[in-house]
Structures are given as structure tokens and as C-alpha cells.
Design an enzyme around this catalytic site. Structure first.
Site, PDB file in Angstrom:
ATOM      1  N   ASN A 150       0.806  -1.218   0.000  1.00 48.57           N
ATOM      2  CA  ASN A 150       0.000   0.000   0.000  1.00 48.57           C
ATOM      3  C   ASN A 150       0.844   1.276   0.000  1.00 48.57           C
ATOM      4  OD1 ASN A 150       0.512  -1.038   2.772  1.00 48.57           O
ATOM      5  ND2 ASN A 150      -0.388   0.901   3.368  1.00 48.57           N
ATOM      6  N   CYS A 324      -2.460   5.117   7.659  1.00 46.58           N
ATOM      7  CA  CYS A 324      -2.788   4.281   8.820  1.00 46.58           C
ATOM      8  C   CYS A 324      -1.677   4.320   9.863  1.00 46.58           C
ATOM      9  CB  CYS A 324      -3.028   2.835   8.396  1.00 46.58           C
ATOM     10  SG  CYS A 324      -4.255   2.689   7.116  1.00 46.58           S
TER      11      CYS A 324
END
Ligand code: PMP
Length: 386
Positions: A150, A324
Site C-alpha cells: 500500500n 494508517c
């Protein structure tokens, strides 16, 4: 209107998805567990949506469990499988560049009687299957390897890894979130046993996701209650969210090929222009095996956060890495796993394009980034151009 180039962190919802969800907030508000007509409407929407999400990855409806997102799907997959199958073995393999949720779940499992091996990656973020082989033992029951990273966008040889898992009777889970909309997610050809999905990565709402669990794989739930989702995830289903995720998947199935083509042109243009126009700049991640929408750089003598803020002033929204993990001041574990020094990892910039990116956005980024890097370097006592 600002130039938004951080699609990996969040995607705007597709208007068609908002439209599909709308009736389920008001007119069709029912609980899928109710037996009356209003409940039937919700049940029908739920099962239609389950079939659509299953179809998107080539699975059967009964193999899809809706969750609150990929974090929950990852928890359910790893903890649910490990606890249910501990009698078979207590060893789990992940890679060093897994998403932070997988790393933290692995830590939790280590505290609860499991041992976890982390497979290293090469300088491009790629896993060599030999490194996995070296870590497999007769106690290994589960492996979790993301299809694509990611942050840096590196794509892993998932089918090769799956083959290895099959040879050793190891269940393979993949966090496919970063790959959504950018790589085909056919569970048959990938040969994976469990797959986590997040709706927002398909331009659906946040707070909804799904776990694919292949028929025959046994897991235990961690959300105990009324037994919804085949007893694996209790709680009234989020019908508008589920309808939204399904609609987003249906749209994606049609738009994906053309989008991949368009994103690749943007990505390659960004990489070419940035590397050519900024001295001492480097590409992070794999030169070719990378997601079509991802360009990830590091610039000598530059602090990523200052660069991000300077670009923010020019209304260009980019990222220094995974949103995140932004609550920690630590450098990205993914960039450290590539062998980068802390200062190199802190000097990185992630650009991700998406459905609503236009040529003009890429033009703006290509014009602004070299200027800002030059200005920041001029202010830096540490940076000397060779
Ligand atoms: N895995 C990956 C690779 C992610 O990028 C993210 C964040 N989008 C997650 C898991 C967590 O997803 P969610 O926010 O749906 O819980």
C-alpha cells in the site's frame, strides 16, 4: 479546487454508489434479520450485494463475510484462523512489509502463544519465495502476504507463494486492499484461501469491507452475538454500506481495464519527469512490478513532512506514506525493510492517482514538486548538490 494525489489514503465515493445506497438509509431501512416485508427488502439487498462482491473476486456468495473494513477482515482472518487451528501448529509467516494492521495482529498472536516469522524483502520490496521456504516448518499453519504494497506499490508473486503454501498444506491469506481496482482479484487463479477487502478502495463508503474465506476453511468469530454473517460476524448488517460496496465493485469490474491504462500513463509520466528534473531523487519500490497508480520517491536532503506541507500550501495533496501509520513518528516500516536509512525513509513522498485524476493534476505536480524541493534544499544546511 486542490490537486488530490493521495488516492491510496482515501478515495472519494463514486456518485453512482451514493445513489445506490441512498434508499437504504430511509425508505428501505429494514433489519436483514427481521422476517417481515421491510426486513425482506434488507435481506434481498444483502444477498444481492454478497453475490456481487463474490462475483468480483470469483468466489461463491457463502464465502463472503461482510466486516467493518479490511482491518476487521485481517483480524478475523488471522486471529480467527490461528485460534481455530492451533491444534495443527502454532507458527505463522508474514512479510516485513505487511500493512500495520497485520503487523499488530501478529504481535497480538505472539503474545498469545503463536510464533511469527517475518520474511524480508529485497531493495525493491519484493519477496523471494526461497526466503519463505527457509522459514516454513511443520508447525506453520498460516501465511499472510499482501498482493501489493500500500505504500510503495510493489506487487508480490502471489501465485508462486500460493503454490508453495499448497505444497506445505499452509493456508494463505492476502490483504488485497492496495491491489483493488489495479490488479485482477480472481481467487481461483490466485489460489488464495482468504482475502481481505475494503470498500473505499473501490470508491465505495468507508467503514465497510469483506473477508473471503474459502469453503472448508474453519475460523472462529471474535464478534459474538446474534450469529449474523454465517455466525462469523455478529451484529445487524450495515445494509447501506454493503449495498455501496457491491455497487462500487460492479462499477470497478467495468472501469478497471481503461483506468489501469490511464493511471499507468500518469504514473510513468510522474516518474520520468520527477527523476529527470530533480537531481539526487530516487524511485522507491519496484521499477516495473508496481501498481499502475503509484509513484513513490525519495529526495536526498529533504524531509518528507516539510515537502508535504510546502506542497499543501500550493494546494497539492500528497502523502509521506501510509495514512494508517501517521500517528507514529517512526519512519515507515516498509521503507526501512527496503534497507533505507531513517533519514532516507523520512525523505520520501508517495503520489497515488485515481478515478478522478486529470491531466492537469499531473501537470501541476510535475511543475510544483521540483520547485519546492529546490527551495527546501536551499534552506537546508545539510544538503550540498554534487
Ligand atoms: N490493509 C491495507 C493494505 C490498507 O491500505 C488499509 C487502509 N485502507 C487497511 C488494510 C485497512 O482498511 P480499513 O480502513 O478498511 O480497515
Amino acid at each position: 479546487m486542490s490537486v488530490y494525489l493521495d488516492y491510496q489514503s482515501a478515495k472519494p465515493m463514486d456518485e453512482r454508489v451514493v445513489e445506490a445506497m441512498s434508499p437504504y438509509f430511509t425508505r428501505d431501512f429494514g433489519n436483514a434479520s427481521s422476517l417481515h416485508r421491510v426486513g425482506d427488502t434488507a435481506t434481498n439487498a444483502l444477498e444481492r450485494s454478497r453475490a456481487a462482491v463474490a462475483h468480483f473476486i470469483g468466489a461463491q456468495s457463502e464465502e463472503i463475510i461482510f466486516t467493518s473494513g479490511a482491518t476487521e477482515a485481517n483480524n478475523l482472518a488471522l486471529i480467527g484462523f490461528a485460534q481455530r487451528n492451533k491444534h495443527k501448529g502454532d507458527h505463522i509467516i508474514i512479510s516485513e512489509t505487511e500493512h500495520i494492521s497485520i503487523h499488530n495482529i501478529a504481535k497480538f498472536l505472539e503474545k498469545n502463544g503463536f510464533s511469527v516469522s517475518k520474511v524480508p524483502v529485497d531493495q525493491y520490496g519484493k519477496i523471494a519465495t526461497q526466503k519463505i521456504k527457509d522459514r516454513i516448518s511443520e508447525k506453520t499453519i498460516l501465511m499472510s502476504i499482501a498482493y501489493a504494497n500500500n505504500e510503495i506499490g510493489t506487487i508480490q508473486p502471489l501465485t508462486e507463494i500460493a503454490e508453495l503454501c499448497k505444497q506445505h498444506d499452509i493456508v494463505l491469506h492476502t490483504d488485497a486492499v492496495a491491489a483493488e481496482g489495479l490488479l485482477a482479484l480472481d481467487i481461483q487463479s490466485l489460489n488464495v484461501d482468504m482475502m481481505s477487502l475494503s470498500s473505499n478502495d473501490l470508491y465505495g463508503p468507508k467503514g465497510i469491507g469483506a473477508l473471503f474465506v474459502k469453503e472448508g476453511i474453519k475460523i472462529v468469530p471474535h464478534m459474538i452475538g446474534g450469529g449474523q454473517e454465517f455466525g462469523l460476524r455478529s451484529g445487524s448488517e450495515n445494509i447501506p454500506g454493503i449495498v455501496g460496496m457491491a455497487k462500487a465493485a460492479e462499477i470497478m469490474a467495468h472501469t478497471m481495464p481503461a483506468e489501469i491504462e490511464r493511471f499507468t500513463i500518469y504514473r510513468d509520466r510522474l516518474i520520468k519527469e520527477i527523476l529527470a528534473n530533480i537531481p539526487n531523487s530516487h524511485l522507491n519500490g519496484h521499477p516495473t512490478d508496481r501498481l499502475a497508480n503509484n509513484a513513490h520517491f525519495r529526495f536526498d536532503g529533504i524531509e518528507g513532512e516539510s515537502l508535504l506541507l510546502a506542497l499543501k500550501d500550493k494546494e497539492i495533496e500528497v502523502s509521506t506514506g501510509s495514512a494508517c501509520s501517521s500517528k507514529t513518528l517512526e519512519p515507515s516500516h516498509t521503507l526501512i525493510a527496503l534497507g533505507l536509512l531513517h533519514e532516507e525513509a523520512h525523505g520520501s513522498l508517495e503520489i497515488t492517482v485515481g478515478r478522478f485524476t486529470q491531466d492537469a493534476d499531473i501537470d501541476s505536480a510535475i511543475q510544483a514538486i521540483p520547485k519546492v524541493v529546490k527551495q527546501l534544499r536551499a534552506l537546508s544546511p545539510l544538503y550540498k548538490e554534487e
